[in-house]
Design a protein around this motif. Structure first.
Motif, PDB file in Angstrom:
ATOM      1  N   PHE A  37      42.475 -41.624  21.052  1.00  0.00           N
ATOM      2  CA  PHE A  37      41.906 -42.909  20.658  1.00  0.00           C
ATOM      3  C   PHE A  37      42.876 -43.634  19.737  1.00  0.00           C
ATOM      4  CE2 PHE A  37      37.492 -41.204  21.553  1.00  0.00           C
ATOM      5  CZ  PHE A  37      37.300 -42.013  22.659  1.00  0.00           C
ATOM      6  N   LEU A  38      42.951 -44.944  19.885  1.00  0.00           N
ATOM      7  CA  LEU A  38      43.888 -45.760  19.120  1.00  0.00           C
ATOM      8  C   LEU A  38      43.765 -45.502  17.619  1.00  0.00           C
ATOM      9  CD1 LEU A  38      46.050 -47.992  19.116  1.00  0.00           C
ATOM     10  CD2 LEU A  38      44.187 -49.657  19.065  1.00  0.00           C
ATOM     11  N   ASN A  39      42.546 -45.379  17.118  1.00  0.00           N
ATOM     12  CA  ASN A  39      42.365 -45.168  15.678  1.00  0.00           C
ATOM     13  C   ASN A  39      42.878 -43.794  15.232  1.00  0.00           C
ATOM     14  OD1 ASN A  39      40.037 -44.324  17.230  1.00  0.00           O
ATOM     15  ND2 ASN A  39      39.015 -43.872  15.302  1.00  0.00           N
ATOM     16  N   GLN A  40      43.100 -42.870  16.173  1.00  0.00           N
ATOM     17  CA  GLN A  40      43.616 -41.542  15.839  1.00  0.00           C
ATOM     18  C   GLN A  40      45.129 -41.417  16.116  1.00  0.00           C
ATOM     19  OE1 GLN A  40      41.024 -39.289  18.357  1.00  0.00           O
ATOM     20  NE2 GLN A  40      39.438 -39.130  16.785  1.00  0.00           N
ATOM     21  N   PHE A  41      45.712 -42.418  16.745  1.00  0.00           N
ATOM     22  CA  PHE A  41      47.146 -42.418  17.055  1.00  0.00           C
ATOM     23  C   PHE A  41      47.933 -42.610  15.767  1.00  0.00           C
ATOM     24  CE2 PHE A  41      50.922 -45.063  18.255  1.00  0.00           C
ATOM     25  CZ  PHE A  41      51.632 -44.059  18.887  1.00  0.00           C
ATOM     26  N   LYS A  42      48.842 -41.672  15.506  1.00  0.00           N
ATOM     27  CA  LYS A  42      49.643 -41.735  14.286  1.00  0.00           C
ATOM     28  C   LYS A  42      51.126 -41.796  14.659  1.00  0.00           C
ATOM     29  CE  LYS A  42      46.271 -39.339  11.406  1.00  0.00           C
ATOM     30  NZ  LYS A  42      45.288 -40.291  11.763  1.00  0.00           N
ATOM     31  N   PRO A  43      51.669 -43.003  14.741  1.00  0.00           N
ATOM     32  CA  PRO A  43      53.086 -43.127  15.108  1.00  0.00           C
ATOM     33  C   PRO A  43      54.003 -42.616  13.997  1.00  0.00           C
ATOM     34  CG  PRO A  43      52.175 -45.269  14.538  1.00  0.00           C
ATOM     35  CD  PRO A  43      51.042 -44.300  14.506  1.00  0.00           C
ATOM     36  N   ASP A  44      55.119 -42.070  14.416  1.00  0.00           N
ATOM     37  CA  ASP A  44      56.159 -41.621  13.507  1.00  0.00           C
ATOM     38  C   ASP A  44      57.057 -42.834  13.237  1.00  0.00           C
ATOM     39  OD1 ASP A  44      58.530 -40.638  12.382  1.00  0.00           O
ATOM     40  OD2 ASP A  44      58.552 -38.851  13.641  1.00  0.00           O
ATOM     41  N   ILE A  45      57.162 -43.243  11.993  1.00  0.00           N
ATOM     42  CA  ILE A  45      57.915 -44.459  11.674  1.00  0.00           C
ATOM     43  C   ILE A  45      59.411 -44.309  11.946  1.00  0.00           C
ATOM     44  CG2 ILE A  45      56.231 -45.302  10.009  1.00  0.00           C
ATOM     45  CD1 ILE A  45      58.182 -44.384   7.793  1.00  0.00           C
ATOM     46  N   HIS A  46      59.866 -43.088  12.217  1.00  0.00           N
ATOM     47  CA  HIS A  46      61.285 -42.859  12.495  1.00  0.00           C
ATOM     48  C   HIS A  46      61.592 -42.892  13.991  1.00  0.00           C
ATOM     49  CE1 HIS A  46      61.724 -41.982   8.284  1.00  0.00           C
ATOM     50  NE2 HIS A  46      60.765 -41.081   8.378  1.00  0.00           N
ATOM     51  N   LYS A  47      60.577 -43.066  14.827  1.00  0.00           N
ATOM     52  CA  LYS A  47      60.767 -43.112  16.276  1.00  0.00           C
ATOM     53  C   LYS A  47      60.661 -44.540  16.786  1.00  0.00           C
ATOM     54  CE  LYS A  47      58.972 -38.662  17.856  1.00  0.00           C
ATOM     55  NZ  LYS A  47      57.951 -38.047  18.719  1.00  0.00           N
TER      56      LYS A  47
END
Length: 101
Positions: A37-47
């Motif tokens: 779910f979008l609210n659970q997606f945690k992008p890595d700011i280094h990618k």
């Protein structure tokens, strides 16, 4: 800030292959098994990320989903489980911006 170069490709899978070679994480936006779910997606700011959005009627092709690093689903309540493509882009872009700024 990095600039973004735009280039037309005939086949989505060709672009996915190219981006993966450039170490870009590919995420399809679709309702699918094993989606996050979008609210659970945690992008890595280094990618670096690329988001694949499909046709408003047919969605993202299964072969593209299979080639993606993951699938993000926008949680929705009610009977209708579809969003206009422009709304989807806005929701995903805003969420990604907020999580990576």
């Amino acid at each position: 800030t990095e600039s973004v170069a735009w280039e037309y490709v005939e086949h989505t899978l060709d672009l996915i292959d190219k981006l993966k070679k450039e170490e870009v994480s590919i995420w399809s936006i679709e309702q699918a098994e094993q989606s996050v779910f979008l609210n659970q997606f945690k992008p890595d700011i280094h990618k670096k990320y690329a988001f694949v959005l499909g046709n408003e009627i047919k969605g993202v092709d299964q072969d593209v989903i299979n080639a993606s690093d993951g699938v993000i689903e926008i949680p929705q309540d009610g009977a209708k489980h579809s969003l206009n493509i422009a709304v989807t882009v806005g929701v995903v872009a805003w969420d990604f911006y907020q999580k990576t700024r």
